[in-house]
Every structure is written in structure tokens, then in C-alpha cells.
Enzyme design. Sequence first.
Site, PDB file in Angstrom:
ATOM      1  N   CYS A 202     -59.167  44.234  12.117  1.00  0.00           N
ATOM      2  CA  CYS A 202     -60.371  45.132  12.743  1.00  0.00           C
ATOM      3  C   CYS A 202     -60.742  46.160  11.897  1.00  0.00           C
ATOM      4  O   CYS A 202     -61.968  46.817  11.587  1.00  0.00           O
ATOM      5  CB  CYS A 202     -60.298  45.382  14.120  1.00  0.00           C
ATOM      6  SG  CYS A 202     -59.247  46.665  14.615  1.00  0.00           S
TER       7      CYS A 202
ATOM      8  N   CYS B 253     -38.637  29.128  13.010  1.00  0.00           N
ATOM      9  CA  CYS B 253     -38.103  28.657  14.281  1.00  0.00           C
ATOM     10  C   CYS B 253     -37.384  27.327  14.074  1.00  0.00           C
ATOM     11  O   CYS B 253     -36.828  27.036  15.266  1.00  0.00           O
ATOM     12  CB  CYS B 253     -39.323  28.593  14.914  1.00  0.00           C
ATOM     13  SG  CYS B 253     -40.576  27.242  14.724  1.00  0.00           S
TER      14      CYS B 253
ATOM     15  N   LYS C  88     -49.629  58.180  17.263  1.00  0.00           N
ATOM     16  CA  LYS C  88     -49.877  57.185  18.464  1.00  0.00           C
ATOM     17  C   LYS C  88     -48.915  57.096  19.419  1.00  0.00           C
ATOM     18  O   LYS C  88     -49.464  57.191  20.807  1.00  0.00           O
ATOM     19  CB  LYS C  88     -50.709  55.977  18.105  1.00  0.00           C
ATOM     20  CG  LYS C  88     -52.267  56.193  17.384  1.00  0.00           C
ATOM     21  CD  LYS C  88     -52.531  54.760  16.924  1.00  0.00           C
ATOM     22  CE  LYS C  88     -54.052  55.008  16.259  1.00  0.00           C
ATOM     23  NZ  LYS C  88     -54.488  53.726  15.847  1.00  0.00           N
TER      24      LYS C  88
ATOM     25  N   GLY D  29     -55.732  49.690  19.486  1.00  0.00           N
ATOM     26  CA  GLY D  29     -56.680  49.134  20.590  1.00  0.00           C
ATOM     27  C   GLY D  29     -56.018  48.169  21.661  1.00  0.00           C
ATOM     28  O   GLY D  29     -56.253  48.434  22.820  1.00  0.00           O
TER      29      GLY D  29
ATOM     30  N   ASP E 239     -51.796  45.275  14.087  1.00  0.00           N
ATOM     31  CA  ASP E 239     -53.288  44.990  13.802  1.00  0.00           C
ATOM     32  C   ASP E 239     -53.017  44.315  12.311  1.00  0.00           C
ATOM     33  O   ASP E 239     -54.430  44.353  11.557  1.00  0.00           O
ATOM     34  CB  ASP E 239     -53.885  46.053  13.570  1.00  0.00           C
ATOM     35  CG  ASP E 239     -53.637  47.373  12.706  1.00  0.00           C
ATOM     36  OD1 ASP E 239     -52.297  46.821  12.089  1.00  0.00           O
ATOM     37  OD2 ASP E 239     -53.990  48.301  12.328  1.00  0.00           O
ATOM     38  N   ASN E 240     -52.152  43.814  11.883  1.00  0.00           N
ATOM     39  CA  ASN E 240     -51.867  43.105  10.671  1.00  0.00           C
ATOM     40  C   ASN E 240     -51.386  41.783  10.841  1.00  0.00           C
ATOM     41  O   ASN E 240     -50.283  41.571  11.434  1.00  0.00           O
ATOM     42  CB  ASN E 240     -51.529  43.938   9.529  1.00  0.00           C
ATOM     43  CG  ASN E 240     -50.302  44.394   9.646  1.00  0.00           C
ATOM     44  OD1 ASN E 240     -49.177  43.664   9.153  1.00  0.00           O
ATOM     45  ND2 ASN E 240     -50.074  45.771  10.484  1.00  0.00           N
TER      46      ASN E 240
ATOM     47  N   ASP F 220     -44.949  52.691  17.198  1.00  0.00           N
ATOM     48  CA  ASP F 220     -46.016  52.656  15.947  1.00  0.00           C
ATOM     49  C   ASP F 220     -46.033  54.005  15.104  1.00  0.00           C
ATOM     50  O   ASP F 220     -45.818  55.071  15.752  1.00  0.00           O
ATOM     51  CB  ASP F 220     -47.439  52.713  16.914  1.00  0.00           C
ATOM     52  CG  ASP F 220     -48.632  52.490  15.799  1.00  0.00           C
ATOM     53  OD1 ASP F 220     -48.746  52.653  14.437  1.00  0.00           O
ATOM     54  OD2 ASP F 220     -49.657  51.880  16.403  1.00  0.00           O
TER      55      ASP F 220
ATOM     56  N   CYS G 270     -45.266  28.526  12.520  1.00  0.00           N
ATOM     57  CA  CYS G 270     -45.874  27.108  12.771  1.00  0.00           C
ATOM     58  C   CYS G 270     -47.171  26.867  12.689  1.00  0.00           C
ATOM     59  O   CYS G 270     -47.771  25.932  11.845  1.00  0.00           O
ATOM     60  CB  CYS G 270     -45.328  26.436  14.058  1.00  0.00           C
ATOM     61  SG  CYS G 270     -43.599  26.201  14.346  1.00  0.00           S
TER      62      CYS G 270
ATOM     63  N   LEU H 194     -42.488  49.070  11.724  1.00  0.00           N
ATOM     64  CA  LEU H 194     -41.445  48.092  11.931  1.00  0.00           C
ATOM     65  C   LEU H 194     -41.400  47.174  10.544  1.00  0.00           C
ATOM     66  O   LEU H 194     -42.491  46.832   9.993  1.00  0.00           O
ATOM     67  CB  LEU H 194     -41.873  46.989  13.056  1.00  0.00           C
ATOM     68  CG  LEU H 194     -40.687  46.387  13.905  1.00  0.00           C
ATOM     69  CD1 LEU H 194     -39.846  47.301  14.313  1.00  0.00           C
ATOM     70  CD2 LEU H 194     -41.484  45.509  14.943  1.00  0.00           C
TER      71      LEU H 194
HETATM   72 ZN   LIG Z   1     -42.180  27.762  13.996  1.00  0.00          ZN
END
Ligand SMILES: [Zn+2]
Length: 261
Positions: A201, A260, A87, A42, A133-134, A63, A189, A111
Amino acid sequence: MKTSLNDHQYILYSKQMLLADVSEQGQLALLNANVAVVGVGGLGQLVAQYLAAAGVGQIHLIDDDKVALSNLPRQLLFNPTDIESNKAHVAADKLQQRNRDSKISAHSIRLTSDNYQLLFNTISPQAIFDCSDNFATRQLINRIAVEQHLPLFSAAISADQGQWFAYLPESMLTKIPRTNTRPHGCYHCVFPADSLLSQNCSEMGVLGPAVGIMASMQALAGMNYIVGRHVEFGVLHRFDAKRLSWSKATMAMDKHCCVCR
Ligand SMILES: [Zn+2]
């Protein structure tokens, strides 16, 4: 690297270049840009359409998912005849036919922490659009942005609650002078990996235009970045699709963040 526009491009992109702070220079930046779009559902199918139509030079669509019947109310790039096709490949084929200035490649992979380094070393994007989407993939993409020193434009929506943000790794703050941009928190974070945020969704439902709004914000923020406009990094924007209202919060840095810090 493109340094000038041809007559066709002057007409095609004229409305973008009429914006004084985009101009020909911004259009050339778009034509020379190289971006990765992770997820072509989407969010991603719309982000990719806007980027390609705007003349973004290289777009990598990532994807492994296939078009399903239940995608069609919001994934408007796809037709019933695309069902069961990958897709990324369907989107790349269609966008390539329509947009001659963009080189669009399809990567039919999911990925993972095992395959992202090879892929990103190969495609070398200058920005990532997280259209996944996750929760697990969003965490991985956030890690990639930090490790590979890439600005991240991320959006998500579940039921009537959408969110989007732009994130700039601290390592880039000195390289790219952006007024008012200070070090800020990454996705991890704000939403640590052990957060209970597994809903998406496919489990919660969603209305098509709500997805389109989030994708539009994400694409717009990314294009503003590419053309050199100021982007407000480190702010989480939330959208309530029932009330049609927005709220925002600063993405505070977690000094113990394992991604990070
Ligand atoms: Zn971070």
C-alpha cells in the site's frame, strides 16, 4: 493459567460470553491465549486493539517501523504526537493502559530469517497474525508458521484489492480436531517466492476502511480459533474495495512446495 473470571471481567466481557459457543470457557481461552502480531501498521494496530479489548492474555507486537504522518488516516491508534516513535512501543503503551487483562509486549525489530527463531522460541505464541506490508515478510511468516506448527491468520491489501486467509499447518491437523479441515496449501504454495507480487500500500495507495475490513476479518478468524469455534482454513478470501464484493478460492497444495512439503 486463569481458571475463573472475577466480577469485573464478567461484566466487561459479558457480550462476548452471551454467545453460546463462546461462553465463559471461550473467554478463559482468550485470557489464556498468547499470540504474535507481526506488523503494527494499518492491519496490525487494529488487530491488536480488537485482541486486547477482547481480553487476549498475551500479545507480542513486532515492528521496527516508526509512525509517519501519512499513516494517520488509517492507523487510528496513532496520534500526530506519535510521529517518529516506534509503532510497536506506542501501540503497546496505549493498549496496555486500556486493557488490564492483557500483557502486551513490544519487539522493535524487523523479522528476518536470522532473528525469528530466537524471538519465537522466547515468546512461544500459539498463533501468528501476519499484518506485514510486504511480500518478503509474508513469505517469512508463512515459513515460521509451518516450522513452528502455528496457525496463521494473514491479511493484506493493496489499492482496492484485499485478501485474507487462515492457514493451519498439516502437523496440527491431528492435534487440534477441527471438523472439515483437510490438508491445504500454505502461502508459498499459492504465491511462490518468485511471484511478481512486490506491490504494497505504500506504493499503491489505500483507503482506511478497506484496511479495517481486512484487519477485522483477520482478528475475527483468530478469535474464533482461540475460543474453539470452527474456522475455515485453507481458503483465500479476496475483497474488492470498489465493488464491495467478495470472492474466494481454495488454497491448493503444491506438492513441490519448498516450504510446507
Ligand atoms: Zn506450501
